[in-house]
Motif scaffolding. Structure first.
Motif, mmCIF file in Angstrom:
data_model
loop_
_atom_site.group_PDB
_atom_site.id
_atom_site.type_symbol
_atom_site.label_atom_id
_atom_site.label_comp_id
_atom_site.label_asym_id
_atom_site.label_seq_id
_atom_site.Cartn_x
_atom_site.Cartn_y
_atom_site.Cartn_z
ATOM 1 N N ASP A 1 -2.933 6.773 -4.226
ATOM 2 C CA ASP A 1 -4.270 6.244 -3.973
ATOM 3 C C ASP A 1 -5.274 6.954 -4.876
ATOM 4 N N THR A 2 -5.581 6.355 -6.005
ATOM 5 C CA THR A 2 -6.473 6.983 -6.983
ATOM 6 C C THR A 2 -7.117 5.933 -7.872
ATOM 7 N N LYS A 3 -8.288 6.251 -8.404
ATOM 8 C CA LYS A 3 -8.945 5.408 -9.398
ATOM 9 C C LYS A 3 -8.674 5.907 -10.810
ATOM 10 N N LYS B 1 0.807 -1.218 0.000
ATOM 11 C CA LYS B 1 0.000 0.000 0.000
ATOM 12 C C LYS B 1 0.843 1.273 0.000
ATOM 13 N N GLN B 2 2.135 1.159 0.223
ATOM 14 C CA GLN B 2 3.001 2.322 0.344
ATOM 15 C C GLN B 2 3.793 2.611 -0.921
ATOM 16 N N ARG C 1 3.194 4.875 -3.825
ATOM 17 C CA ARG C 1 1.913 4.466 -4.395
ATOM 18 C C ARG C 1 0.899 5.602 -4.255
#
Length: 267
Positions: free
Chosen positions: A203-205, A181-182, A201
């Motif tokens: 965090d996006t769609k 996750k990092q 990383r």
């Protein structure tokens, strides 16, 4: 002469992936882009709703037309649909002097829809990859090509070696599907040397077309005469910027921002 590159892939009606993403990337990298379309898709950021393969004779005619008129310095493939389309591409590329071939082994859409037939996978492994200079699978695609599960960095290294044995010199295994996750870690096996590309990383769609854009950037840099490592590192910077500055388009997995590298987005 102005650098020229070709994408052989499907058309994304939503504009975020496929030949649309490739041409946008070529343009941003100051390379004149051309295309041979393998399939027309009806899709948006939420789903692939329909796929219509281009007739084989039309695909062949597109490739022949490009070959008779342009000084092509690099070529990439994306969605190739099925065995017949792949065989047509392979039969042409064996005799065209188009420079390095970069294979983005597109198999599954972001939403999970299959983009090639089952039999196409074998043809990619046995006929296309031996012609390729670089292949850029994500982890699910690498699992298919290497015929093994990938659950760790050690697995990524082992799978890359197995894929390399199929005949391709450089394997870039994208770690975007890992559970870390990092960080996002890509493993590059270039001949007998290897290295990791690590970024934070995001965090996006807004990730539709990331694989297309990444491989297209590599293709563009190679068309300009760059070394393999320089092209890969440039493409990693380019796609990281494209993801980091989202456009917020659509209601699903939105497209990346192909002009995010420009100064106005870096201020």
């Amino acid at each position: 002469m102005f650098p020229q590159a070709v994408t052989i892939a499907g058309s994304d009606s939503g504009g975020g992936a496929g030949i649309q993403a490739d041409i946008k990337t070529f343009q941003e990298r100051r390379v004149f882009g051309m295309s041979a379309i393998t399939a027309i898709t009806a899709q948006n950021t939420q789903a692939v709703e329909a796929i219509h393969p281009v007739p084989i004779d039309i695909l062949a005619a597109q490739l022949d037309a490009l070959n008779t008129d342009f000084a092509i310095k690099a070529v990439k493939t994306g969605m190739l649909v099925d065995e017949a389309h792949i065989a047509t591409v392979v039969s042409k590329l064996k005799y065209f002097d188009w420079g390095p071939l970069i294979v983005d082994p597109v198999m599954i859409a972001k939403g999970g829809a299959p983009l090639v037939s089952e039999g196409a996978i074998t043809t990619i492994r046995q006929a296309l990859l031996p012609l390729a200079s670089i292949v850029t699978p994500n982890i699910p695609e690498a699992e298919v090509l290497a015929e093994m599960p990938i659950e760790s960095a050690t697995h990524m290294e082992k799978a890359a070696k197995k894929i390399q044995k199929l005949g391709v010199k450089t394997v870039i295994m994208k770690g975007d599907h890992s559970e870390d996750k990092q960080e996002s870690r890509d493993y590059v096996l270039d001949g007998e040397t290897s290295f990791w590309l690590t970024t934070k990383r995001i965090d996006t769609k807004q990730t539709h077309g990331t694989g297309c854009t990444f491989s297209a950037c590599i293709t563009a840099e190679l068309a300009k005469g760059a070394s393999t490592e320089y092209a890969i590192r440039t493409a990693k910077t380019f796609i990281t910027s494209a993801i980091s500055h989202p456009l917020g388009i659509g209601h699903g997995h939105g497209p990346t921002n192909h002009w995010a590298h420009r100064k106005e987005f870096q201020q």
